[in-house]
Design an enzyme around this catalytic site. Structure first.
Site, PDB file in Angstrom:
ATOM      1  N   ASN A   1      -6.276  -4.396 -11.698  1.00  0.00           N
ATOM      2  CA  ASN A   1      -6.990  -4.964 -12.833  1.00  0.00           C
ATOM      3  C   ASN A   1      -6.854  -6.588 -12.598  1.00  0.00           C
ATOM      4  O   ASN A   1      -7.092  -7.425 -13.540  1.00  0.00           O
ATOM      5  CB  ASN A   1      -6.340  -4.862 -14.279  1.00  0.00           C
ATOM      6  CG  ASN A   1      -4.929  -5.192 -14.408  1.00  0.00           C
ATOM      7  OD1 ASN A   1      -4.298  -6.031 -13.749  1.00  0.00           O
ATOM      8  ND2 ASN A   1      -4.232  -4.719 -15.470  1.00  0.00           N
TER       9      ASN A   1
ATOM     10  N   GLU B   1      15.730   5.086   1.123  1.00  0.00           N
ATOM     11  CA  GLU B   1      16.557   5.600   0.009  1.00  0.00           C
ATOM     12  C   GLU B   1      16.024   5.474  -1.322  1.00  0.00           C
ATOM     13  O   GLU B   1      16.373   6.387  -2.239  1.00  0.00           O
ATOM     14  CB  GLU B   1      18.087   5.051   0.195  1.00  0.00           C
ATOM     15  CG  GLU B   1      18.815   5.456   1.319  1.00  0.00           C
ATOM     16  CD  GLU B   1      18.598   4.615   2.647  1.00  0.00           C
ATOM     17  OE1 GLU B   1      18.989   5.123   3.657  1.00  0.00           O
ATOM     18  OE2 GLU B   1      17.655   3.577   2.568  1.00  0.00           O
TER      19      GLU B   1
ATOM     20  N   GLY C   1       0.136  -4.657  -9.777  1.00  0.00           N
ATOM     21  CA  GLY C   1       1.092  -5.865  -9.437  1.00  0.00           C
ATOM     22  C   GLY C   1       2.484  -4.785  -8.874  1.00  0.00           C
ATOM     23  O   GLY C   1       2.898  -5.506  -7.921  1.00  0.00           O
TER      24      GLY C   1
ATOM     25  N   SER D   1      10.550  -0.118 -15.025  1.00  0.00           N
ATOM     26  CA  SER D   1      11.184  -0.964 -13.950  1.00  0.00           C
ATOM     27  C   SER D   1      10.048  -0.336 -12.700  1.00  0.00           C
ATOM     28  O   SER D   1      10.175   0.611 -12.335  1.00  0.00           O
ATOM     29  CB  SER D   1      12.467  -0.406 -13.627  1.00  0.00           C
ATOM     30  OG  SER D   1      12.916  -1.250 -12.412  1.00  0.00           O
TER      31      SER D   1
END
Length: 626
Positions: free
Chosen positions: A184, A370, A155, A123
């Site tokens: 990349n 947070e 990304g 994630s």
């Protein structure tokens, strides 16, 4: 310390190993018919240099507290991480072909089911926070020489959480942290927003307090030099911004779109043949550096954590559970010097400042960020280095739910404490009210959810959480509540308390936190109407004391009223309803906050939104008359 360029043979061996890692990534993803070989290929030289030139590892004990740490934040590149460990000798390379199989722990994204993985990743945007937590512990608590490396995809660097964590690392000068950006250029469905604008990455990272180095991510010597610079840079973390190519050295695939997350299939043989032709020594073997005995992490014991003194209250004292949390935190901190507190600039409201005041070096201020707060705590708790307590307003944990969810996948033992729950906080209004928090934490696999109602039970909840495996959540309240338990009362996870009962009881009332007191007030009122009510304090919502509720519910004719300062879905009421679903002859009335509340005095809001003693009395009368 001056830099010595590796010998030509070492450079060639590292190049050969990089190509072997590429080949393993192709064959393993082909075997599983899924995976991300092109995302692995851009990382090959980086992984080769990290494993066989830079990191100090203990293959007999991969989670050795004194070893260097590596977090693969871009978890979809797991096949090349597994390949590197296999080439290092941790397990046979033949096992790589079991990638993603149901009976293999070489999962699609890394999890700590593998003994060489500290945290689950995949994630995206979370690895830097975990790495920062590990580095903070290494620098400030362990005072050890181990270093932490985080590999981040370009990304995922669009995630705001990454920049929260970079700010944290820069602010605290974590010079034992090295973040490597695998730039990349290509994302999943199109090119990344910055593509190969390396100067933009460098400027941003320098602005965040990093020693930012732009390198050719496929040049062994440049990588070695940058990693050496990182290890010798003091008072600031290093970011290595590596210009790479997705599918590097895959003919007719390198730097092309539409290859993300696809095994090479019928292109594999041609690509593997090409890579084999680039390898000078097909039998190349290198071993990682060994963990140093000098500068080792100290041995620590985080078992059997206790309050240094028992609760010290008088029955009838009026004390907020959030204040009792702070008191208990300082007490367990006195008992064990590995108890730490983390907060998001709410320490004078959650009362985590009580530990800060007593032991300032064991308090980590994470400011209003947070997601990073939770990730840092997960990192700090890795390899059993600390007992971490994270506090903020309960509702602000909602923005870090993904980090908490990943914490469960990472088998973390972090303790979360959410104050200012429910509409009972009053005038601050609905944006500050935790009304979804119990539902959120109940969904976490293996979690324990404490909801103490008075100061004594809250102190014991803190003590229990410190010793309970898995994610723990303690829900604390803003208003003062009356002390109803003796200081020597014992509390156990999954065991509730009957706080009022008579043989003639006709209805069972269940409340927690402020609604327990509304139940007690309602019971007093009902007695004037010749209806006697029993009252239960569940103490933990998960696990719920189902046997206690079944037994006393039955004794009260199967009539139960559950009241909570929480929305309808997922809280105490639905926990009770779920527990009773397979049992006949129970009638449950659930009182909860039905809509988005508003600002106002706490007592007015409790009544306005249907969870006050007056509404409980009405609900009981409705049940009795049925």
């Amino acid at each position: 310390m001056s830099y010595h360029k590796p010998e030509a043979k070492t450079v060639q061996d590292l190049k050969d190993l990089a190509h072997k890692l590429r080949i393993h990534s192709i064959t393993s993803t082909d075997a599983s018919k899924s995976g991300h070989p092109t995302s692995c290929s851009s990382l090959a030289e980086i992984m080769s240099v990290l494993f066989f030139q830079q990191m100090r590892l203990n293959l007999k004990h991969p989670r050795d507290p004194s070893s260097d740490r590596l977090i693969l934040s871009k978890g979809h590149a797991a096949p090349i991480l597994y390949a590197a460990w296999a080439e290092a000798g941790l397990f046979p390379v033949e096992e790589l072909k079991n990638l993603r199989k149901i009976d293999s722990d070489l999962e699609g994204h890394p999890t700590p089911r593998l003994n060489f993985i500290d945290v689950g990743t995949g994630s995206l945007g979370q690895g830097v926070a975990v790495g920062a937590g590990m580095a903070y512990v290494g620098k400030n608590f362990d005072k050890a020489d181990y270093r932490t490396y985080v590999v981040v995809g370009d990304g995922e660097s669009a995630e705001g959480s990454v920049w929260e964590s970079l700010h944290f690392a820069g602010h605290y000068g974590l010079d034992n942290l090295c973040v490597i950006f695998d730039v990349n250029r290509l994302g999943q469905s199109e090119a990344t927003s910055l593509q190969h604008k390396m100067d933009v990455y460098r400027d941003r990272l320098e602005a965040f307090g990093f020693n930012a180095l732009v390198v050719d991510g496929h040049d062994i010597d440049e990588l070695c030099k940058a990693l050496h610079c990182a290890s010798s840079t003091k008072n600031k973390p290093t970011a290595i911004i590596a210009k790479t190519y997705k599918g590097k050295d895959f003919p007719n695939i390198e730097d092309l779109d539409n290859w993300h997350g696809k095994p090479l299939g019928d292109k594999s043989a041609e690509v593997i043949k090409h890579l084999q032709g680039m390898i000078v020594n097909p039998n190349v073997k290198m071993s990682p550096k060994k963990t140093c005995k000098s500068g080792a992490a100290p041995e620590v014991d985080i078992t059997n954590v206790k309050l240094c003194t028992p609760p010290n209250y008088k029955l009838g004292d009026s004390v907020a559970t959030r204040l009792a949390y702070g008191t208990a935190l300082a007490k367990i901190g006195a008992d064990n010097d590995r108890v730490i507190a983390l907060d998001g600039d709410t320490k004078n409201s959650t009362f985590s400042d009580k530990l800060r005041n007593a032991y300032p070096e064991r308090y980590i201020e994470c400011f209003i960020a947070e997601q990073n707060l939770v990730g840092v705590a997960i990192g700090a708790a890795c390899r059993r280095r600390t007992v971490a307590f994270v506090s903020t307003f309960a509702t602000f944990f909602t923005r870090a739910f993904d980090q908490i969810r990943m914490g469960a996948i990472s088998q973390t033992n972090v303790n979360f404490v959410g104050s200012h729950c429910g509409c009972s906080i009053g005038e601050d209004g609905p944006s500050q009210m935790g009304l979804e928090d119990v539902a959120m934490f109940r969904t976490i696999p293996g979690s324990t959810v404490f909801y103490p109602s008075d100061a004594v039970s809250c102190e014991r909840a803190v003590e229990l959480a410190a010793n309970t495996k898995g994610v723990c959540f303690i829900r604390t309240s803003r208003p003062n509540t009356c002390v109803i338990y003796n200081n020597d009362e014992t509390f156990t996870v999954g065991r509730g308390k009957v706080v009022r009962q008579k043989p003639s009881d006709e209805v069972l009332l269940i409340g927690a936190g402020i609604t327990l007191y509304e139940c007690l007030a309602a019971a007093e009122q009902l007695e004037k109407e010749c209806i006697t009510a029993r009252v239960i304090d569940p103490f933990t919502v998960k696990p719920l004391d189902v046997d206690l509720i079944l037994e006393h519910g039955k004794q009260c004719g199967g009539r139960i009223v559950v009241v909570e300062d929480h929305y309808q879905q997922g809280g105490l009421g639905e926990a009770v309803l779920s527990a009773l679903a397979e049992h006949r002859n129970y009638l449950v009335k659930h009182l909860y906050v039905p809509t988005v509340p508003r600002s106002g005095p706490p007592t007015v809001l409790i009544d306005m939104f249907g969870i006050s003693a007056r509404h409980i009395v009405a609900a009981v009368n409705g049940i009795i008359k049925k």
